[in-house]
Write an enzyme that holds these catalytic residues in place. Structure first.
Site, mmCIF file in Angstrom:
data_model
loop_
_atom_site.group_PDB
_atom_site.id
_atom_site.type_symbol
_atom_site.label_atom_id
_atom_site.label_comp_id
_atom_site.label_asym_id
_atom_site.label_seq_id
_atom_site.Cartn_x
_atom_site.Cartn_y
_atom_site.Cartn_z
ATOM 1 N N VAL A 537 0.682 -1.261 0.054
ATOM 2 C CA VAL A 537 -0.161 -0.045 -0.008
ATOM 3 C C VAL A 537 1.080 1.101 0.049
ATOM 4 C CG1 VAL A 537 -1.926 1.343 1.107
ATOM 5 C CG2 VAL A 537 -1.730 -1.196 1.402
ATOM 6 N N PHE A 540 -0.336 6.295 -3.596
ATOM 7 C CA PHE A 540 -1.143 6.264 -4.898
ATOM 8 C C PHE A 540 -2.226 5.163 -4.823
ATOM 9 C CE2 PHE A 540 -2.008 4.628 -9.269
ATOM 10 C CZ PHE A 540 -2.208 5.922 -9.926
ATOM 11 N N GLY A 541 -2.091 4.191 -3.919
ATOM 12 C CA GLY A 541 -3.324 3.096 -3.672
ATOM 13 C C GLY A 541 -2.498 1.706 -3.357
ATOM 14 N N LYS A 542 -3.336 0.969 -3.471
ATOM 15 C CA LYS A 542 -2.846 -0.570 -3.224
ATOM 16 C C LYS A 542 -2.324 -1.132 -4.416
ATOM 17 C CE LYS A 542 -6.401 -1.343 0.466
ATOM 18 N NZ LYS A 542 -7.854 -1.995 0.867
ATOM 19 N N ASP A 653 11.774 10.848 -5.128
ATOM 20 C CA ASP A 653 11.281 10.097 -4.159
ATOM 21 C C ASP A 653 11.847 8.697 -3.823
ATOM 22 O OD1 ASP A 653 9.326 9.646 -1.775
ATOM 23 O OD2 ASP A 653 7.713 8.976 -3.044
#
Length: 863
Positions: A537, A540-542, A653
């Site tokens: 997770v 951005f999302g899963k 990142d």
């Protein structure tokens, strides 16, 4: 004596009772006179947003509808907080006025909601307009598209507070006459009665002089829950305000967040109601901490961008949560380097712990566009602890003498302008190609149709003749069926292929770059996104484990609609990764963009993230050699981004969760949603909004908002110490000086005690010379200034040298001496490859493994 005390007590109770009754009377009166208009402009019916707030249609509040029309947004940005009120709009072609009945002598909120997108033929770039409320100019020549692009936001909310001059409040929208095809629009309007929260504010830098904010019209610029999380409108104290996290605005020292009980009872004094700020604001805070030796020369600063040539009111919220005595925590407050408050002691202001209080200050901003708030311990008062505290912060702009609150549209950086132009060009090209395909299909269809009609006519003639013959022979009758073709059903699916016939702009854009999966394929491959398939997770999302093409394992990253990361990151990931091919970069296989879903499909990395093998997991511990090889692989991937592609690419990142490991323990850099194209040959940096992960952020980039490839080098230095020490980049549970791994590791390295903090699993298993080289490399990466950091090529060389020191201590030093005589070899040939257009570059070091002596680096600076 007893009688006197009794009388005094009785008198006190009566007075208190009077004040309570008076307060209840005022409150009930204000409630009875209160109004609340919450309008979804362009909507035809009442609708509720996800928070349960009901939005009504706007038509009955329009003075005239003749010069406006309603339109729906053509695209929904996934980062929108709600479809209501943002997916419908009132399009205004000439001056238009909303009129609201309001109680007199009552202050009101006015909130205007804008979602800058195209509304059919109305292009967002043409929406220049002004807004005037009760004679005060709120916006002038405003363009929400420019504003949203500059602020990297999907939507714009403007909040104002004013006293209407009468019992009717008019809000007028006027398209700007200075721009061709200009129009105005609005998605949502709120007009809500509020208590009077504004009085006088001390004018900073002018002695005892103050500003009467009570009679001013104010625009809310910032409202922050310091040290806490976002507070939604429904969790505010009845005023439907939104309170945001403060971490994005901190300049330099992050301070610490005291460990406070979540259910701490906040005791509002009688002259301060919960309307000023909700309890959740006062239950969280940011402070320096109790270590006086560290804090003596420390401060915490917040910096905010504002419009120049206006007066601003700064409201600071305080609530002492830890100290119980006067002169334990005493601090100074500076606003724009001017002393606003000296010797601030919250307990002197409140008289007790857990009691909230606020202070208002005014500052005139002339010639610059920032408001900076700084707090440091007041050593002159010799407090018990050198510490500071702040719970909440609000900044309001005051109208000028001409009744104006409007500032200019923000300036967009050249890089953002270029990106926007390129993106619009790419989208236009894609749309043109799509239109061309449609025309070709139409022509082909027409030709095919003509042929089919001809064939059908022949068939009819033949059939009719046969029918006549058969009929004449046996008296039989029969029917006929049309020629079979590819028919589409109502949901846009082809009955023959089963695939979607629709195509989005983004899908067209990505054609030729990577594969486009259907949503049905994604659901099938992930068992309809079953939770048991989740392998990670992120922001951005899963991420799900999936299967495509009958057996190929993939990682499926599905965007979370409520995620802060949205379309921009989705585009960036596709545009970046689809053009890059390298052994140490995660490969993007394809994407799905259907039914408002944003899904990315990658190679499956069987061993997950690097972090999973360092701490807080049940995975077996990595050996030192494995850790070195993974770091070397990641460094190769980053070095390629910085020097091997057509343009410098800055990842932005870099962290251990974005370094993945495949089944063969080959490291690959992932997650390019925040990546940026680096500066050109005539620039030293890219000016951009700070993004990344706390604990890994380059302090120079954070302070100056100037991004370079050395920002990735800093983040990678944190990764190196994380690999060595097997602990998170930030750990708030540790003592203050140990919270930041970068700071603590540098301290131990310079004190010569790094051995004390390395992973206990590694102690006695690392060659001392190898450890020394590795630690020195990490230390140089964490230099405060980018110019003092090594390039990623130098980092790569040093890591490979450290590996040789680990495996072959005697031979490594001989190899190091030969570095200057090496040729460029594979790197130069890779850099000058066929990447000029949309083609890919193969891995410059595919032929090299970590057991090879060194990547053949002579000039690691690249281009």
């Amino acid at each position: 004596m007893m009688k006197t005390k009794t009388k005094t007590c009785t008198l006190f109770c009566l007075v208190s009772f009077y004040f309570v009754l008076n307060a209840l009377h005022v409150l009930s009166a204000s409630k009875s006179n209160a109004v609340s208009y919450i309008l979804s402009c362009g909507s035809a019916s009442n609708e509720a947003d996800p928070d349960g707030r009901k939005w009504g249609p706007d038509t009955q509040y329009l003075v005239s509808q003749a010069n406006s029309e309603t339109k729906g947004a053509q695209y929904q940005d996934p980062s929108l907080p709600s479809t209501i009120p943002y997916m419908s709009a009132r399009i205004i072609k000439s001056e238009l006025t909303y009129s609201f009945k309001v109680p007199g002598k009552t202050r009101h909120w006015i909130r205007l909601h804008f979602y800058p997108t195209n509304y059919e033929t109305y292009l967002s770039n043409n929406a220049y307009f002004s807004v005037v409320a009760d004679g005060v100019t709120l916006l002038k020549n405003f363009n929400s598209s420019i504003t949203a692009l500059a602020l990297t936001q999907s939507h714009i909310l403007r909040e104002y507070s004013l006293y209407p001059s009468g019992e009717v409040l008019n809000i007028t929208f006027t398209p700007s006459p200075d721009h061709k095809d200009s129009y105005a629009f609005v998605n949502g309007i709120e007009v809500i009665s509020m208590p009077d929260l504004f009085k006088r504010a001390i004018m900073v830098g002018f002695g005892e002089e103050s500003v009467n904010t009570k009679s001013s019209v104010l625009q809310t610029m910032y409202r922050l829950n310091v040290g806490g999380q976002f507070i939604s409108a429904t969790k505010d104290s009845g005023l439907t305000r939104q309170w945001y996290d403060d971490s994005s605005y901190i300049y330099g020292n992050l301070g610490m967040i005291p460990d406070i009980e979540a259910n701490r009872k906040i005791l509002y004094p009688k002259d301060l109601t919960g309307y000023v700020a909700p309890v959740d604001v006062y239950r969280t805070a940011r402070a320096l901490g109790m270590d006086s030796a560290v804090n003596a020369n420390s401060n915490i600063s917040w910096t905010f961008q504002v419009d120049s040539n206006f007066t601003y009111m700064v409201r600071l919220h305080f609530c002492e949560l830890s100290y119980t005595k006067v002169n334990q925590r005493v601090f100074n407050i500076f606003i724009n380097n001017q002393l606003a408050e000296q010797g601030a002691d919250i307990l002197i202001w409140t008289g007790a712990i857990n009691v909230p209080v606020y202070r208002d200050y005014a500052i005139y901003v002339l010639g610059n566009d920032n408001v900076t708030i700084t707090m440091n311990p007041d050593k002159s008062m010799t407090p018990e602890f050198y510490d500071t505290l702040l719970n909440g912060l609000e900044i309001f702009k005051l109208n000028d003498t001409l009744g104006n609150l409007a500032g200019p549209n923000p300036e967009i950086s050249k890089e953002m302008e270029e990106y926007d132009r390129n993106w619009l060009r790419i989208v236009a090209d894609a749309a043109e190609r799509e239109e061309k395909k449609k025309k070709e299909k139409l022509i082909a269809g027409a030709a095919g149709g003509a042929g089919a009609v001809g064939l059908l006519a022949v068939c009819i003639v033949v059939y009719t003749r046969k029918k006549r013959v058969l009929g004449s022979e046996c008296g039989a009758t029969s029917g006929w069926l049309p020629l079979y073709g590819s028919w589409s059903n109502s949901n846009g699916k082809s009955t023959t292929s089963g695939k979607s016939c629709s195509s989005s702009t983004l899908s067209s854009l990505a054609q030729g770059l990577c594969r486009h999966f259907s949503l049905a394929e994604m659901k099938s491959g992930t068992r309809n996104f079953e939770e048991s398939q989740v392998i990670g997770v992120g922001g951005f999302g899963k991420v799900y484990k999936g299967i495509v093409d009958g057996g190929t394992k993939v990682a499926v990253k599905r965007a979370n609609p409520s995620s802060e990361q949205g379309l921009h990151e989705f585009r960036t990931e596709i545009e970046m990764l689809s053009k890059l091919r390298h052994r140490h970069l995660v490969s993007l296989i394809g994407f799905c963009e259907e039914n408002d879903e944003m899904i990315l499909v990658y190679d499956y990395m069987g061993n997950g993230t690097l972090r999973e093998h360092l701490y807080k997991s049940n995975n077996p511990q990595l050996s030192w050699k494995q850790r070195l090889e993974i770091c070397i692989g990641a460094a190769r991937g980053l070095y390629y981004l910085h020097t091997g592609a057509k343009y410098t690419i800055i990842h932005r990142d870099v962290k251990t969760t974005n370094i993945l490991v495949d089944d063969n323990w080959v490291a690959k850099v992932s997650d390019f949603g925040l990546s940026k194209t680096g500066p050109n040959l005539n620039q030293t940096h890219v000016s951009t909004v700070v993004k990344g992960s706390f604990g890994y952020l380059d302090p120079e980039y954070f302070r100056r908002q100037q991004l370079t490839d050395k920002s990735d080098v800093y983040s990678f230095g944190v990764v190196l110490f994380e690999v060595l020490c097997a602990r998170p980049a930030l750990n708030p549970t540790l003592p203050k000086e140990q919270v930041s791994l970068a700071d603590w590791a540098l301290h131990c390295q310079r004190k010569g005690i790094l051995q004390d903090i390395i992973d206990p699993q590694l102690k006695g298993k690392v060659n001392p010379e190898c450890l020394k080289k590795f630690a020195e490399t990490a230390e140089k990466c964490l230099s405060d200034q980018g110019k003092d950091r090594p390039s990623m090529g130098d980092v790569l060389w040093n890591l490979e040298f450290a590996l040789q020191l680990h495996e072959n201590p005697n031979g490594a030093s001989l190899i190091a001496d030969e570095r200057s005589s090496r040729t460029t070899g594979a790197i130069n040939s890779g850099t000058n490859g066929s990447h000029g257009g949309e083609s890919s570059i193969d891995d410059m070091s595919d032929g090299l493994t970590t057991s090879a002596v060194f990547s053949q680096l002579v000039n690691p600076q690249g281009r």
